[in-house]
Write a protein that holds these residues in place. Structure first.
Motif, PDB file in Angstrom:
ATOM      1  N   THR B 252      19.581  -8.125 -29.994  1.00  0.00           N
ATOM      2  CA  THR B 252      18.140  -8.355 -30.176  1.00  0.00           C
ATOM      3  C   THR B 252      17.487  -8.746 -28.848  1.00  0.00           C
ATOM      4  N   SER B 253      18.131  -9.682 -28.134  1.00  0.00           N
ATOM      5  CA  SER B 253      17.593 -10.085 -26.818  1.00  0.00           C
ATOM      6  C   SER B 253      17.579  -8.891 -25.870  1.00  0.00           C
ATOM      7  N   GLY B 254      18.683  -8.144 -25.884  1.00  0.00           N
ATOM      8  CA  GLY B 254      18.812  -6.992 -24.990  1.00  0.00           C
ATOM      9  C   GLY B 254      17.757  -5.943 -25.276  1.00  0.00           C
ATOM     10  N   ASN B 255      17.510  -5.675 -26.570  1.00  0.00           N
ATOM     11  CA  ASN B 255      16.466  -4.707 -26.924  1.00  0.00           C
ATOM     12  C   ASN B 255      15.111  -5.122 -26.379  1.00  0.00           C
ATOM     13  N   ALA B 256      14.849  -6.430 -26.424  1.00  0.00           N
ATOM     14  CA  ALA B 256      13.554  -6.909 -25.923  1.00  0.00           C
ATOM     15  C   ALA B 256      13.450  -6.655 -24.419  1.00  0.00           C
ATOM     16  N   VAL B 257      14.547  -6.875 -23.706  1.00  0.00           N
ATOM     17  CA  VAL B 257      14.528  -6.626 -22.260  1.00  0.00           C
ATOM     18  C   VAL B 257      14.326  -5.128 -21.999  1.00  0.00           C
ATOM     19  N   ILE B 258      15.031  -4.285 -22.782  1.00  0.00           N
ATOM     20  CA  ILE B 258      14.873  -2.831 -22.631  1.00  0.00           C
ATOM     21  C   ILE B 258      13.414  -2.436 -22.898  1.00  0.00           C
ATOM     22  N   SER B 259      12.827  -3.013 -23.939  1.00  0.00           N
ATOM     23  CA  SER B 259      11.422  -2.707 -24.259  1.00  0.00           C
ATOM     24  C   SER B 259      10.515  -3.011 -23.077  1.00  0.00           C
ATOM     25  N   VAL B 260      10.753  -4.183 -22.467  1.00  0.00           N
ATOM     26  CA  VAL B 260       9.897  -4.602 -21.353  1.00  0.00           C
ATOM     27  C   VAL B 260      10.070  -3.650 -20.171  1.00  0.00           C
ATOM     28  N   VAL B 261      11.310  -3.262 -19.893  1.00  0.00           N
ATOM     29  CA  VAL B 261      11.547  -2.372 -18.758  1.00  0.00           C
ATOM     30  C   VAL B 261      10.939  -0.991 -19.035  1.00  0.00           C
ATOM     31  N   LEU B 262      11.127  -0.490 -20.254  1.00  0.00           N
ATOM     32  CA  LEU B 262      10.523   0.804 -20.616  1.00  0.00           C
ATOM     33  C   LEU B 262       9.003   0.733 -20.504  1.00  0.00           C
ATOM     34  N   GLY B 263       8.436  -0.372 -20.997  1.00  0.00           N
ATOM     35  CA  GLY B 263       6.982  -0.481 -21.053  1.00  0.00           C
ATOM     36  C   GLY B 263       6.351  -0.854 -19.721  1.00  0.00           C
ATOM     37  N   GLY B 264       7.099  -1.550 -18.877  1.00  0.00           N
ATOM     38  CA  GLY B 264       6.545  -1.964 -17.587  1.00  0.00           C
ATOM     39  C   GLY B 264       6.567  -3.470 -17.444  1.00  0.00           C
ATOM     40  N   VAL B 265       7.431  -3.961 -16.542  1.00  0.00           N
ATOM     41  CA  VAL B 265       7.569  -5.407 -16.336  1.00  0.00           C
ATOM     42  C   VAL B 265       6.279  -5.972 -15.723  1.00  0.00           C
ATOM     43  N   GLY B 266       5.860  -7.116 -16.238  1.00  0.00           N
ATOM     44  CA  GLY B 266       4.701  -7.794 -15.659  1.00  0.00           C
ATOM     45  C   GLY B 266       3.368  -7.159 -16.006  1.00  0.00           C
ATOM     46  N   THR B 267       3.282  -6.567 -17.182  1.00  0.00           N
ATOM     47  CA  THR B 267       2.016  -5.949 -17.574  1.00  0.00           C
ATOM     48  C   THR B 267       1.539  -6.449 -18.948  1.00  0.00           C
ATOM     49  N   LEU B 268       2.367  -7.164 -19.682  1.00  0.00           N
ATOM     50  CA  LEU B 268       2.111  -7.648 -21.046  1.00  0.00           C
ATOM     51  C   LEU B 268       1.864  -6.496 -22.034  1.00  0.00           C
ATOM     52  N   ALA B 269       0.829  -5.681 -21.769  1.00  0.00           N
ATOM     53  CA  ALA B 269       0.555  -4.566 -22.680  1.00  0.00           C
ATOM     54  C   ALA B 269       1.763  -3.634 -22.705  1.00  0.00           C
ATOM     55  N   GLY B 270       2.408  -3.492 -21.564  1.00  0.00           N
ATOM     56  CA  GLY B 270       3.584  -2.627 -21.473  1.00  0.00           C
ATOM     57  C   GLY B 270       4.691  -3.068 -22.418  1.00  0.00           C
ATOM     58  N   ALA B 271       4.845  -4.384 -22.576  1.00  0.00           N
ATOM     59  CA  ALA B 271       5.885  -4.895 -23.475  1.00  0.00           C
ATOM     60  C   ALA B 271       5.651  -4.395 -24.894  1.00  0.00           C
ATOM     61  N   ILE B 272       4.376  -4.364 -25.300  1.00  0.00           N
ATOM     62  CA  ILE B 272       4.037  -3.919 -26.656  1.00  0.00           C
ATOM     63  C   ILE B 272       4.312  -2.420 -26.794  1.00  0.00           C
ATOM     64  N   TYR B 273       3.858  -1.632 -25.811  1.00  0.00           N
ATOM     65  CA  TYR B 273       4.119  -0.191 -25.837  1.00  0.00           C
ATOM     66  C   TYR B 273       5.622   0.082 -25.827  1.00  0.00           C
ATOM     67  N   GLY B 274       6.333  -0.671 -24.973  1.00  0.00           N
ATOM     68  CA  GLY B 274       7.775  -0.470 -24.843  1.00  0.00           C
ATOM     69  C   GLY B 274       8.501  -0.719 -26.149  1.00  0.00           C
ATOM     70  N   SER B 275       8.083  -1.774 -26.844  1.00  0.00           N
ATOM     71  CA  SER B 275       8.736  -2.106 -28.104  1.00  0.00           C
ATOM     72  C   SER B 275       8.528  -1.000 -29.139  1.00  0.00           C
ATOM     73  N   VAL B 276       7.305  -0.493 -29.204  1.00  0.00           N
ATOM     74  CA  VAL B 276       7.011   0.589 -30.155  1.00  0.00           C
ATOM     75  C   VAL B 276       7.792   1.843 -29.762  1.00  0.00           C
ATOM     76  N   LEU B 277       7.818   2.108 -28.463  1.00  0.00           N
ATOM     77  CA  LEU B 277       8.548   3.279 -27.966  1.00  0.00           C
ATOM     78  C   LEU B 277      10.021   3.190 -28.351  1.00  0.00           C
ATOM     79  N   LEU B 278      10.595   2.000 -28.184  1.00  0.00           N
ATOM     80  CA  LEU B 278      12.015   1.829 -28.490  1.00  0.00           C
ATOM     81  C   LEU B 278      12.286   2.044 -29.976  1.00  0.00           C
ATOM     82  N   VAL B 279      11.417   1.491 -30.833  1.00  0.00           N
ATOM     83  CA  VAL B 279      11.604   1.658 -32.278  1.00  0.00           C
ATOM     84  C   VAL B 279      11.471   3.137 -32.659  1.00  0.00           C
ATOM     85  N   ILE B 280      10.492   3.825 -32.051  1.00  0.00           N
ATOM     86  CA  ILE B 280      10.321   5.252 -32.345  1.00  0.00           C
ATOM     87  C   ILE B 280      11.554   6.033 -31.884  1.00  0.00           C
ATOM     88  N   LEU B 281      11.992   5.762 -30.647  1.00  0.00           N
ATOM     89  CA  LEU B 281      13.164   6.460 -30.109  1.00  0.00           C
ATOM     90  C   LEU B 281      14.375   6.252 -31.007  1.00  0.00           C
TER      91      LEU B 281
END
Lengths: 246, 351
Positions: B252-281
């Protein structure tokens, strides 16, 4: 009048090495006091002890008569002491203006800590003032990591000054500067004494002699001599230990 | 004053707004087609987006990698579940999860903030694993099976109420909570307090010499991140009706880190996009092969290699440029005056 900075019998050892040993001196208000000495004399360690980066094993540091011995850097900062670093230590991922504002932010009342940053008008005004004074206004939005060495050294002083300290510790401000930049920096440091008391570490002897009101000579961790530039220059012990090698 | 972070945050806000619009479109489509599956999946993605947000606050702003952020997510989830089984109140469950994750994050922060860098990552990882194992072996908390039978509740707002059993209703509730957490975090980052956090990331050793306690700032960031994770976790049992120790595990922790990296570190909005992207993938690739984690791992590696700034790292600069163009109109005149440029255009046209 109490001296603004009073160092009493300060000492610290690393293993068996007494890096700073029984050093005492005072810095008088609105004067430039310079600490000189060969490499390894303990000058930067002394600065670390005064600013709270290191805790002394013995002795006292008094700022405006208040004992600040061993206080953390944020506390010596709050007591009015600001320091620069020999190797430039800025926030390279932030812009010039952001670096200054971060330093000036301490001027704001605590109540503004959780308000939008645009409300911190005092810090903002101070930032503008510093940008003009240090001729960095045209580079305000440049990332600090992209600045030239000379500009970074100047910004380092500006950042220290942005919080309106009483005492400014400058650790080799001209380090690595070109001749022209060194002269400009000397002029700048000379102009600082209207607002602050300056404690300086400097290697350029010509600069030290022309700039300082008071000189403290260190050698192998100890204070070898102190006095006005002329007195120190004439001291035979200083000549043997320091100028003899120069 | 032109402020780089304020400006890039505006771009993040625009991305967040687009996200909300897309979510509302999904809600409308879901209602029209009487869908349950996609709305539930979307709700889950949003809940994990809250966890990713908390990871990004630490990694992207104060500059520390937490490999155990699921600890607070899990604490929020379990405390919420326990509360709901006694008293079926949304507000009480959220308040209990808030308090529990706050206290836990203070304790965890006191331990983890003694060290930096790799050791911080290892300690946060260790803390989460230890607590997960304790939960895993505690019969009162359902041991390895977790706790089932968390009731469907009515969430009351004055005269209105929404059931957690309503796919679209609960989706919207979660959207509001997660976007509120986003807004809170973004707001705090744009204050003097937030700027000290970003300074920590850039040069922690200088921070105390400017008069700020680096330790206090690190603690504040850690506790804030813990609470954001805890409040997100509190929503989980309301969606799924159960909690299990897996919520606290490294995956679970690892998925959150992956989401942030996919979405863009240090952007906040990216974390949200990344999480959705990961769930879709996960759900798309999971429908092709059961070895979907291999594919996710490969995508993660490719992203780190070729898209190190993540999705928002690509999307944000043009948005930022567009925003600053549109803000400059009443401001100072741009380099090339507008009128001659038009004149040149008309001359050029006949050729």
């Amino acid at each position: 009048m109490t001296p603004v900075l009073d160092i009493r019998d300060l000492g610290v050892s690393f293993g068996g090495l007494k890096a700073v040993d029984q050093v005492s001196f005072q810095a008088q208000r609105h004067r430039i006091t310079t600490v000189i000495g060969p490499n390894g004399a303990g000058k930067s360690t002394l600065f670390n002890l005064i600013s709270g980066a290191l805790r002394p094993h013995r002795g006292q540091v008094l700022i405006d008569g208040v004992d600040m011995t061993g206080a953390a850097p944020e506390r010596t900062k709050a007591a009015g002491l600001s320091r620069s670093f020999q190797i430039t230590s800025l926030f390279s991922e932030l812009t010039v203006a952001e670096n200054l504002r971060l330093a000036a932010q301490v001027l704001e009342p605590v109540g503004r800590t959780l308000l939008p940053i645009s409300r911190s008008t005092r810090a903002l005004a101070k930032t503008g003032q510093m940008l003009d004074r240090f001729q960095l206004a045209h580079k305000r939005d440049d990332l600090v990591g992209n600045l030239s060495h000379g500009d970074q050294r100047r910004l380092e002083i500006a950042v220290c000054l942005a919080s309106e300290p009483k005492i400014l510790l400058l650790d080799e401000p001209t380090q690595g500067m070109s001749h022209g930049d060194t002269a400009a920096t000397a002029e700048l440091v000379r102009g600082l004494t209207d607002d602050v008391t300056v404690l300086l570490i400097e290697h350029d002897i010509g600069l030290v002699m022309s700039l300082s009101d008071h000189v403290v000579v260190m050698h192998q961790g100890r204070k070898l001599a102190e006095g006005s530039p002329d007195v120190v220059r004439a001291d035979p012990a200083v000549q043997a230990a320091y100028f003899g090698h120069a | 004053m032109h402020d780089r972070l304020t400006q890039s945050m505006r771009a993040s806000h625009l991305l967040a707004l687009l996200f909300v619009l897309a979510s509302l479109a999904l809600a409308a489509m879901g209602t029209a087609t009487d869908d349950t599956f996609y709305l539930r999946l979307g709700t889950e993605a949003l809940i994990f987006a809250g966890l990713a947000l908390s990871v990004d606050l630490l990694l992207g702003y104060s500059g520390v990698l937490s490999l155990g952020q699921a600890l607070y997510f899990g604490i929020g989830a379990y405390v919420s579940a326990l509360t709901l089984m006694k008293v079926p109140s949304f507000w009480l469950a959220m308040a209990a999860a808030f308090t529990a994750s706050l206290l836990a994050a203070i304790i965890g922060g006191l331990i983890a903030n003694r060290v930096r860098g790799v050791y911080f990552a290892l300690i946060t990882f260790g803390l989460a694993q230890v607590l997960a194992k304790v939960v895993y072996n505690t019969r009162e908390l359902g041991s390895s099976d977790g706790m089932i039978g968390i009731p469907v509740i009515e969430i009351a707002f004055g005269p209105f109420s929404v059931s957690t059993g309503s796919p679209v209703g609960f989706f919207l509730i979660v959207l509001v909570v997660i976007m509120a957490l986003y807004a809170l975090t973004a707001y705090l980052l744009d204050t003097p307090f937030g700027r000290v956090l970003t300074a920590l990331k850039s040069n922690e050793r200088r921070v105390p010499f400017l008069g700020y306690s680096a330790w206090r700032a690190r603690m504040a960031a850690y506790v804030l991140a813990g609470v954001v994770a805890g409040l997100s976790g509190a929503l989980y049992p309301m969606l799924r009706g159960f909690v299990s120790p897996e919520l606290m595990f490294f995956a679970t922790s690892g998925n959150a880190v992956i989401s942030v990296v996919l979405g863009g570190v240090g952007t906040l909005a990216g974390a949200i996009y990344g999480s959705v992207l990961l769930v879709i993938l996960k759900s798309i690739i999971g429908s092709w092969t059961e070895h979907h984690l291999i594919v996710i791992g490969l995508i993660f590696m490719l992203c780190v290699l070729f898209l190190p700034k993540g999705l928002a790292g690509v999307l944000r600069p043009p948005v930022e440029a567009w925003l600053s163009r549109h803000r400059r109109i009443p401001g100072p005149v741009p380099d090339a005056p507008v009128l001659p440029a038009i004149a040149v255009d008309t001359k050029a046209a006949p050729q």
